[in-house]
Enzyme design. Structure first.
Site, PDB file in Angstrom:
ATOM      1  CG  ASP A 182      -1.727   1.242   1.368  1.00 32.23           C
ATOM      2  OD1 ASP A 182      -1.550   2.161   0.542  1.00 32.23           O
ATOM      3  OD2 ASP A 182      -2.559   1.313   2.286  1.00 32.23           O
ATOM      4  CB  CYS A 212      -5.636  10.119 -16.686  1.00 32.89           C
ATOM      5  SG  CYS A 212      -6.264   8.674 -15.854  1.00 32.89           S
TER       6      CYS A 212
HETATM    7  C1  LIG Z   1      -3.280   5.515 -12.942  1.00 33.95           C
HETATM    8  S1  LIG Z   1      -2.846   3.924 -12.478  1.00 33.95           S
HETATM    9  C2  LIG Z   1      -1.115   3.892 -12.760  1.00 33.95           C
HETATM   10  C3  LIG Z   1      -0.750   3.756 -14.216  1.00 33.95           C
HETATM   11  C4  LIG Z   1       0.713   3.525 -14.456  1.00 33.95           C
HETATM   12  N1  LIG Z   1       1.531   4.511 -13.781  1.00 33.95           N
HETATM   13  C5  LIG Z   1       1.041   3.526 -15.923  1.00 33.95           C
HETATM   14  O1  LIG Z   1       1.538   4.529 -16.420  1.00 33.95           O
HETATM   15  O2  LIG Z   1       0.802   2.507 -16.580  1.00 33.95           O
HETATM   16  C6  LIG Z   1      -3.002   3.942 -10.738  1.00 33.95           C
HETATM   17  C7  LIG Z   1      -2.516   2.701 -10.047  1.00 33.95           C
HETATM   18  O3  LIG Z   1      -2.505   2.948  -8.658  1.00 33.95           O
HETATM   19  C8  LIG Z   1      -2.691   1.727  -8.000  1.00 33.95           C
HETATM   20  N2  LIG Z   1      -3.046   1.995  -6.591  1.00 33.95           N
HETATM   21  C9  LIG Z   1      -4.248   2.282  -6.072  1.00 33.95           C
HETATM   22  N3  LIG Z   1      -4.152   2.465  -4.750  1.00 33.95           N
HETATM   23  C10 LIG Z   1      -2.850   2.308  -4.427  1.00 33.95           C
HETATM   24  C11 LIG Z   1      -2.133   2.347  -3.207  1.00 33.95           C
HETATM   25  N4  LIG Z   1      -2.734   2.610  -2.047  1.00 33.95           N
HETATM   26  N5  LIG Z   1      -0.828   2.127  -3.262  1.00 33.95           N
HETATM   27  C12 LIG Z   1      -0.195   1.856  -4.427  1.00 33.95           C
HETATM   28  N6  LIG Z   1      -0.827   1.793  -5.590  1.00 33.95           N
HETATM   29  C13 LIG Z   1      -2.143   2.010  -5.601  1.00 33.95           C
HETATM   30  C14 LIG Z   1      -3.751   1.044  -8.822  1.00 33.95           C
HETATM   31  O4  LIG Z   1      -3.699  -0.352  -8.628  1.00 33.95           O
HETATM   32  C15 LIG Z   1      -3.385   1.479 -10.235  1.00 33.95           C
HETATM   33  O5  LIG Z   1      -2.660   0.490 -10.886  1.00 33.95           O
END
Ligand SMILES: C[S@@+](CC[C@H](N)C(=O)[O-])C[C@H]1O[C@@H](n2cnc3c(N)ncnc32)[C@H](O)[C@@H]1O
Lengths: 274, 371
Positions: free
Chosen positions: B224, B297
């Site tokens: 996390d 985004c």
């Molecule tokens: C916008 S996407 C990232 C896209 C990626 N950076 C790319 O360019 O392909 C956001 C990501 O944040 C992750 N996420 C959500 N909550 C999170 C947390 N508490 N800690 C880490 N990652 C998290 C989700 O699983 C998701 O894959």
């Protein structure tokens, strides 16, 4: 055949005796001049009649002219009609009379009938049965009133030569998807426009947030622009006054839509083939 | 009847649209209709060129009529906005926010890694890319992504020998951009979702040769991200925090797994808090002097500017970390031929979709740790 040849040579010699031999059923330069055509007009007519080779059609040419004059058209209008639609030289007199009679029944009174024939002479090449079908379709499938049907035929007569399946699709799109009622469709001359033109402008407005499909009670959150305010106008006006968008945006949008619809069609035909 | 087809009364895509209409018409003003139609129409992609591929990828793509937008910045004469005067005149942002942030606009010279290449079809051209094919070693030649997603990576400005943290990395688009620089000494990839982390690994294996994915160079975790400080802090030269958001484009187009579905309302409402915590974690993970890029985004001000503003405030108040906002104006100026940016955003920069350049939305803001 014989006749055509003589007509051509006659034209070259500026001499039309061979034609004048059967003055009752054939077309002569003299008879044309008598009808009130000028020299050049008469020659133009002879020339176009001579193009219908081999069909023995010229015998109908005279009756067609007589019928058109019978409607009260002047020589210039008659020539215009025949230039737009030379096929009329080949239609039997009895058929012409029937078709005109039918148009009167459909609601075209003196004046409007003549305007219709001048604007869209092709209407006289369409069998009575076809027109009756179109009228029935507009009345029963689309619930237009008698007067509205006359208005549609007056403003968009080409509808009589269209595929009614396509016309129905367009009607349903505008009625259900856009929530437009019959009276407004007539006013906007909807049936003059291709479905894709209608859809493209509508979708553009809709995606910009300027058009909304009414709910079951006919209500919307925004006030939709009237169909005739964005369909009947030139593209420039549509963009500046209604959509408030640049020509560049609309050009890209049109291409995207065309591709989208093409792919939908392909998708549907694939499903049907399965 | 055909058009009155039975569909659920309020599908999530519809709810998303209603939500955006209410908020963005205020936030973007007269610009909103133009952004709206772009969001609801087919998007454009960019092809990130994979330098690890053995094929002549760039040349092949250029032969199809695309150009690398990153190197194609020389035309200073006319910005795309100038051609679009009608729209330009209307452009205004209803952002009324007193920035309590130390917004020293330092305009340092831009150095972009020359090895990052992303090709796009010209403005107004709607040609699509074909799917990439593997070369003789099984590596794919390019990765299709929103071309605007490359910008936060460029903004991060990775230098030779840097250690970098990608806090929310899956499925790995931005990671791939960063790896193209081949400058990173150590790269930490994290994503809380195990299944998405697996996807990230698959992506890396399809694009990057094994020797660049060794344990000494790369670490992949599924923590996390908000609790990153429990693992390590004051460590990384560069941190990218690409947070989960309302993914505006996706939310308008796909009913499946939509953040606006009724069942996810609570999750959606918590997003700004989660984003704030992730950004704070990223800030703490950076070393003093290190730089952080926050990106989303979405067009949402609450998920963008407000999050950054609060993070900067809380970092100072609660952790004694002083930050400075690094201006990205030189970057946006450089790429104004390819993207539409919102003019005069108080904090950070934003790519807004436009039919002729249908990229974005992408928001990004760069922070530098002073202490
Ligand atoms: C916008 S996407 C990232 C896209 C990626 N950076 C790319 O360019 O392909 C956001 C990501 O944040 C992750 N996420 C959500 N909550 C999170 C947390 N508490 N800690 C880490 N990652 C998290 C989700 O699983 C998701 O894959």
């Amino acid at each position: 055949m014989q006749n055509n040849i003589t007509l051509q040579s006659a034209k070259e010699n500026h001499e039309l005796r061979p034609l004048a031999q059967k003055p009752d059923s054939e077309l002569s330069l003299r008879s044309l001049l008598d009808m009130g055509f000028t020299d050049t007009q008469a020659e133009q007519i002879c020339e176009s009649v001579s193009k219908f080779r081999g069909g023995g059609f010229t015998k109908h040419a005279l009756s067609s002219l007589t019928t058109l004059f019978g409607l009260g058209l002047n020589p210039t209008s008659v020539l215009k009609v025949l230039q737009k639609c030379p096929e009329l030289y080949t239609v039997k007199e009895s058929q012409l009379q029937q078709r005109i009679g039918n148009l009167r029944k459909v609601g075209f009174v003196e004046g409007s009938l003549q305007r219709l024939v001048v604007y869209y002479p092709q209407i006289l090449t369409v069998p009575v049965k076809t027109i009756k079908n179109v009228v029935l379709f507009l009345r029963e499938k689309c619930l237009f009133t008698v007067q509205q049907v006359t208005d549609i035929l007056r403003d968009s007569p080409a509808i009589v030569q269209e595929d009614l399946g396509q016309v129905e699709y367009k009607f349903q799109y505008v009625y259900f998807r856009m929530g437009v009622k019959q009276a407004e469709m007539v006013k906007s001359r909807l049936f003059r426009f291709k479905l894709d033109e209608v859809r493209c402008r509508h979708c553009f407005l809709e995606r910009r947030g300027l058009y909304e499909t009414p709910d079951k009670k006919g209500q919307t959150f925004i006030i939709n622009p009237k169909l005739d305010s964005f369909l009947k106008v030139a593209q420039d006006t549509f963009l500046t006054e209604v959509a408030k968008a640049s020509a560049e945006e609309y050009s890209v949008f049109q291409r995207l839509m065309a591709r989208e619809w093409q792919e939908e069609d392909r998708h549907h035909s694939r499903i049907e083939a399965d | 009847e055909k058009w009155a087809a039975t569909r659920p009364k309020n599908p999530p895509t519809r709810l998303a649209l209603q939500h955006f209409d209410a908020t963005y018409s205020v936030q973007l003003g007269n610009l909103w209709p133009s952004v709206r139609v772009a969001l609801l129409s087919e998007r454009k992609y960019g092809a990130l060129v994979n330098n690890f591929s053995y094929e002549a990828v760039l040349a092949n793509l250029q032969a199809q009529g695309c150009r690398d937008f990153i190197s194609d910045t020389h035309t200073e004469t006319q910005s795309c906005f100038e051609q679009d005067k009608a729209v330009e005149a209307d452009k205004e942002l209803g952002v009324s926010m007193k920035t309590s942030v130390n917004n020293s606009q330092q305009h340092s010279a831009l150095q972009l890694s020359p090895s990052i290449k992303c090709v796009v079809f010209p403005r107004g051209d709607i040609t699509r890319f074909k799917p990439a094919r593997p070369d003789m070693h099984g590596l794919l030649g390019y990765y299709l992504m929103d071309a605007a997603s490359v910008l936060p990576c460029l903004a991060l400005d990775v230098q030779e020998g840097h250690s970098v943290l990608d806090l929310c990395a899956a499925p790995g688009g931005k990671t791939l951009v960063l790896l193209q620089t081949q400058a990173i000494r150590f790269l930490c990839l994290n994503d809380v979702s195990v299944s998405r982390t697996l996807r990230l690994k698959r992506v890396l294996n399809s694009y990057v040769p094994k020797q660049f994915l060794s344990d000494e160079m790369l670490r992949i975790t599924s923590f996390d991200g908000t609790k990153w400080a429990e693992v390590e802090s004051n460590t990384f030269d560069r941190v990218i925090v690409d947070v989960p958001c309302t993914t505006d484009r996706h939310s308008l187009m796909e009913d499946d797994n939509n953040i606006f579905s009724k069942s996810r309302t609570a999750e959606r409402r918590r997003l700004p808090q989660l984003q704030l915590e992730l950004l704070l974690a990223g800030i703490k993970a950076a070393c003093p002097g290190g730089e952080i890029v926050y990106s989303t985004c979405t067009l949402s001000q609450i998920q963008n500017l407000s999050v950054v503003e609060q993070a900067v405030y809380l970092a100072r108040e609660n952790h004694g970390i002083h930050l400075e906002v690094v201006s990205l104006r030189p970057l946006t100026h450089m790429f104004r031929k390819t993207f539409h940016f919102t003019p005069d955003l108080q904090l950070g920069e934003m790519v807004v979709p436009h039919l002729a350049a249908n990229f974005g939305p992408i928001y990004m803001c760069k922070l530098k740790r002073l202490t």
